[in-house]
Design a protein around this motif. Structure first.
Motif, PDB file in Angstrom:
ATOM      1  N   ALA A 197       3.922   6.999  -3.771  1.00  0.00           N
ATOM      2  CA  ALA A 197       2.616   7.363  -3.213  1.00  0.00           C
ATOM      3  C   ALA A 197       2.433   8.870  -3.128  1.00  0.00           C
ATOM      4  O   ALA A 197       1.374   9.393  -3.489  1.00  0.00           O
ATOM      5  CB  ALA A 197       2.435   6.729  -1.841  1.00  0.00           C
ATOM      6  N   GLN A 198       3.461   9.587  -2.659  1.00  0.00           N
ATOM      7  CA  GLN A 198       3.307  11.037  -2.541  1.00  0.00           C
ATOM      8  C   GLN A 198       3.155  11.672  -3.910  1.00  0.00           C
ATOM      9  O   GLN A 198       2.423  12.625  -4.085  1.00  0.00           O
ATOM     10  CB  GLN A 198       4.447  11.673  -1.730  1.00  0.00           C
ATOM     11  N   ASP A 199       3.845  11.124  -4.912  1.00  0.00           N
ATOM     12  CA  ASP A 199       3.734  11.655  -6.264  1.00  0.00           C
ATOM     13  C   ASP A 199       2.330  11.402  -6.827  1.00  0.00           C
ATOM     14  O   ASP A 199       1.744  12.261  -7.482  1.00  0.00           O
ATOM     15  CB  ASP A 199       4.797  11.039  -7.164  1.00  0.00           C
ATOM     16  N   ALA A 200       1.795  10.221  -6.553  1.00  0.00           N
ATOM     17  CA  ALA A 200       0.453   9.876  -7.022  1.00  0.00           C
ATOM     18  C   ALA A 200      -0.614  10.735  -6.351  1.00  0.00           C
ATOM     19  O   ALA A 200      -1.596  11.125  -6.987  1.00  0.00           O
ATOM     20  CB  ALA A 200       0.175   8.396  -6.779  1.00  0.00           C
ATOM     21  N   LEU A 201      -0.429  11.031  -5.075  1.00  0.00           N
ATOM     22  CA  LEU A 201      -1.394  11.874  -4.364  1.00  0.00           C
ATOM     23  C   LEU A 201      -1.379  13.309  -4.855  1.00  0.00           C
ATOM     24  O   LEU A 201      -2.403  13.966  -4.915  1.00  0.00           O
ATOM     25  CB  LEU A 201      -1.085  11.878  -2.862  1.00  0.00           C
ATOM     26  N   GLY A 202      -0.215  13.809  -5.178  1.00  0.00           N
ATOM     27  CA  GLY A 202      -0.088  15.222  -5.521  1.00  0.00           C
ATOM     28  C   GLY A 202       0.163  16.032  -4.270  1.00  0.00           C
ATOM     29  O   GLY A 202       0.504  15.495  -3.212  1.00  0.00           O
ATOM     30  N   GLU A 203      -0.009  17.324  -4.360  1.00  0.00           N
ATOM     31  CA  GLU A 203       0.311  18.231  -3.264  1.00  0.00           C
ATOM     32  C   GLU A 203      -0.542  17.925  -2.025  1.00  0.00           C
ATOM     33  O   GLU A 203      -1.758  18.125  -2.014  1.00  0.00           O
ATOM     34  CB  GLU A 203       0.088  19.675  -3.696  1.00  0.00           C
ATOM     35  N   VAL A 204       0.105  17.443  -0.975  1.00  0.00           N
ATOM     36  CA  VAL A 204      -0.588  17.104   0.272  1.00  0.00           C
ATOM     37  C   VAL A 204      -0.927  18.400   1.015  1.00  0.00           C
ATOM     38  O   VAL A 204      -0.060  19.241   1.244  1.00  0.00           O
ATOM     39  CB  VAL A 204       0.265  16.163   1.152  1.00  0.00           C
ATOM     40  N   VAL A 205      -2.210  18.537   1.384  1.00  0.00           N
ATOM     41  CA  VAL A 205      -2.675  19.759   2.048  1.00  0.00           C
ATOM     42  C   VAL A 205      -3.197  19.513   3.462  1.00  0.00           C
ATOM     43  O   VAL A 205      -3.424  20.459   4.210  1.00  0.00           O
ATOM     44  CB  VAL A 205      -3.759  20.473   1.204  1.00  0.00           C
ATOM     45  N   TYR A 206      -3.393  18.249   3.837  1.00  0.00           N
ATOM     46  CA  TYR A 206      -3.904  17.934   5.177  1.00  0.00           C
ATOM     47  C   TYR A 206      -3.384  16.566   5.600  1.00  0.00           C
ATOM     48  O   TYR A 206      -3.315  15.639   4.791  1.00  0.00           O
ATOM     49  CB  TYR A 206      -5.437  17.910   5.180  1.00  0.00           C
ATOM     50  N   GLY A 239      10.106   1.905  14.927  1.00  0.00           N
ATOM     51  CA  GLY A 239       9.929   2.066  13.492  1.00  0.00           C
ATOM     52  C   GLY A 239       9.480   3.469  13.156  1.00  0.00           C
ATOM     53  O   GLY A 239       8.564   3.998  13.778  1.00  0.00           O
ATOM     54  N   THR A 240      10.145   4.084  12.191  1.00  0.00           N
ATOM     55  CA  THR A 240       9.716   5.365  11.652  1.00  0.00           C
ATOM     56  C   THR A 240       8.942   5.051  10.381  1.00  0.00           C
ATOM     57  O   THR A 240       9.427   4.318   9.524  1.00  0.00           O
ATOM     58  CB  THR A 240      10.924   6.264  11.338  1.00  0.00           C
ATOM     59  N   VAL A 241       7.730   5.596  10.266  1.00  0.00           N
ATOM     60  CA  VAL A 241       6.809   5.253   9.180  1.00  0.00           C
ATOM     61  C   VAL A 241       6.517   6.477   8.316  1.00  0.00           C
ATOM     62  O   VAL A 241       6.376   7.591   8.821  1.00  0.00           O
ATOM     63  CB  VAL A 241       5.489   4.694   9.758  1.00  0.00           C
ATOM     64  N   GLY A 242       6.406   6.237   7.021  1.00  0.00           N
ATOM     65  CA  GLY A 242       6.035   7.289   6.079  1.00  0.00           C
ATOM     66  C   GLY A 242       5.418   6.673   4.843  1.00  0.00           C
ATOM     67  O   GLY A 242       5.144   5.471   4.802  1.00  0.00           O
ATOM     68  N   ILE A 243       5.195   7.503   3.821  1.00  0.00           N
ATOM     69  CA  ILE A 243       4.708   6.981   2.545  1.00  0.00           C
ATOM     70  C   ILE A 243       5.836   7.099   1.524  1.00  0.00           C
ATOM     71  O   ILE A 243       6.704   7.959   1.643  1.00  0.00           O
ATOM     72  CB  ILE A 243       3.425   7.680   2.043  1.00  0.00           C
ATOM     73  N   ALA A 295      -6.789  14.133  -4.358  1.00  0.00           N
ATOM     74  CA  ALA A 295      -7.277  12.865  -3.804  1.00  0.00           C
ATOM     75  C   ALA A 295      -7.132  12.856  -2.290  1.00  0.00           C
ATOM     76  O   ALA A 295      -6.503  13.730  -1.711  1.00  0.00           O
ATOM     77  CB  ALA A 295      -6.498  11.696  -4.405  1.00  0.00           C
ATOM     78  N   ALA A 296      -7.710  11.846  -1.700  1.00  0.00           N
ATOM     79  CA  ALA A 296      -7.542  11.600  -0.267  1.00  0.00           C
ATOM     80  C   ALA A 296      -7.248  10.123  -0.091  1.00  0.00           C
ATOM     81  O   ALA A 296      -7.720   9.300  -0.874  1.00  0.00           O
ATOM     82  CB  ALA A 296      -8.804  11.984   0.500  1.00  0.00           C
ATOM     83  N   GLY A 297      -6.452   9.795   0.899  1.00  0.00           N
ATOM     84  CA  GLY A 297      -6.121   8.397   1.111  1.00  0.00           C
ATOM     85  C   GLY A 297      -5.852   8.105   2.559  1.00  0.00           C
ATOM     86  O   GLY A 297      -5.479   8.994   3.337  1.00  0.00           O
ATOM     87  N   GLU A 298      -6.061   6.871   2.917  1.00  0.00           N
ATOM     88  CA  GLU A 298      -5.810   6.429   4.274  1.00  0.00           C
ATOM     89  C   GLU A 298      -4.348   6.009   4.410  1.00  0.00           C
ATOM     90  O   GLU A 298      -3.701   5.633   3.443  1.00  0.00           O
ATOM     91  CB  GLU A 298      -6.718   5.245   4.625  1.00  0.00           C
ATOM     92  N   VAL A 299      -3.860   6.070   5.636  1.00  0.00           N
ATOM     93  CA  VAL A 299      -2.524   5.591   5.963  1.00  0.00           C
ATOM     94  C   VAL A 299      -2.701   4.327   6.791  1.00  0.00           C
ATOM     95  O   VAL A 299      -3.500   4.301   7.731  1.00  0.00           O
ATOM     96  CB  VAL A 299      -1.728   6.647   6.777  1.00  0.00           C
ATOM     97  N   TYR A 300      -1.959   3.286   6.423  1.00  0.00           N
ATOM     98  CA  TYR A 300      -2.029   2.004   7.122  1.00  0.00           C
ATOM     99  C   TYR A 300      -0.676   1.722   7.762  1.00  0.00           C
ATOM    100  O   TYR A 300       0.372   1.976   7.154  1.00  0.00           O
ATOM    101  CB  TYR A 300      -2.385   0.880   6.141  1.00  0.00           C
ATOM    102  N   SER A 301      -0.702   1.190   8.959  1.00  0.00           N
ATOM    103  CA  SER A 301       0.549   0.887   9.638  1.00  0.00           C
ATOM    104  C   SER A 301       1.188  -0.370   9.069  1.00  0.00           C
ATOM    105  O   SER A 301       0.526  -1.400   8.946  1.00  0.00           O
ATOM    106  CB  SER A 301       0.313   0.699  11.139  1.00  0.00           C
ATOM    107  N   PRO A 302       2.476  -0.318   8.754  1.00  0.00           N
ATOM    108  CA  PRO A 302       3.157  -1.517   8.261  1.00  0.00           C
ATOM    109  C   PRO A 302       3.506  -2.507   9.366  1.00  0.00           C
ATOM    110  O   PRO A 302       3.815  -3.662   9.086  1.00  0.00           O
ATOM    111  CB  PRO A 302       4.423  -0.963   7.609  1.00  0.00           C
ATOM    112  N   LYS A 346       0.827  -1.209   0.000  1.00  0.00           N
ATOM    113  CA  LYS A 346       0.000   0.000   0.000  1.00  0.00           C
ATOM    114  C   LYS A 346       0.859   1.256   0.000  1.00  0.00           C
ATOM    115  O   LYS A 346       0.366   2.346   0.200  1.00  0.00           O
ATOM    116  CB  LYS A 346      -0.955  -0.011   1.191  1.00  0.00           C
ATOM    117  N   HIS A 347       2.180   1.083  -0.167  1.00  0.00           N
ATOM    118  CA  HIS A 347       3.128   2.173  -0.372  1.00  0.00           C
ATOM    119  C   HIS A 347       3.525   2.934   0.886  1.00  0.00           C
ATOM    120  O   HIS A 347       3.998   4.061   0.802  1.00  0.00           O
ATOM    121  CB  HIS A 347       2.645   3.126  -1.479  1.00  0.00           C
TER     122      HIS A 347
END
Length: 155
Positions: free
Chosen positions: A59-68, A51-55, A92-99, A40-41
């Motif tokens: 994924a960030q490129d696919a989402l585009g400019e993150v505003v929230y 663990g340090t977690v991010g996307i 777009a909007a998307g959920e974040v899932y813990s790895p 899920k990227h």
């Protein structure tokens, strides 16, 4: 705005023929060898059972400019695969899932006022949260950089 997962957004973009490559800085980062990815990227880099977690850059490129950014609260218990946050962008909007499973020890509060850091530095300044792992064996289920790159090519 229609809510969809990052995976759905990236899958649609991939089907449309868009080829997204990881940024050069991420490919040559010293932490690159320890970063592990989900399908899920999301990524996690583990040090001393934290663990340090991010996307991912993809994924960030696919989402585009993150505003929230909505992040999990410190002290919250999460399981691998659990939805634990959300990202909204101009398109777009998307959920974040813990790895991984564990307890949230820190969240990147800077993102609350500067969510675009995810777009500028998804592997360094744009990390999302830190988690104390409760099951170190879960990291064995994640993809290393080579496997993740292959996954991106195939999907």
């Amino acid at each position: 705005m229609v809510m969809c997962t990052i995976l759905q957004v990236t899958s649609r973009l991939a089907r449309g023929g868009l080829s997204v490559q990881c940024c050069q800085r991420a490919l040559y980062s010293t932490q690159n060898k320890t970063r592990l990815y989900t399908k899920k990227h999301e990524w996690v880099s583990v040090s001393d059972n934290i663990g340090t977690v991010g996307i991912s850059n993809y994924a960030q490129d696919a989402l585009g400019e993150v505003v929230y950014v909505q992040l999990p609260e410190v002290g919250q218990e999460i399981a691998a695969g659990d939805e634990c946050g959300a990202l909204e962008s101009v398109k777009a909007a998307g959920e974040v899932y813990s790895p991984v499973s564990g307890t949230i020890t820190e969240k990147n509060t800077t993102l609350e006022s500067k969510p675009a850091l995810i777009n500028k530095s998804c592997y360094e300044d744009g990390w999302l949260f830190r988690v104390k792992l409760s099951n170190m064996d879960e990291v064995k289920q994640l993809m290393d950089q080579t496997a993740y790159d292959k996954y991106l090519e195939e999907h």
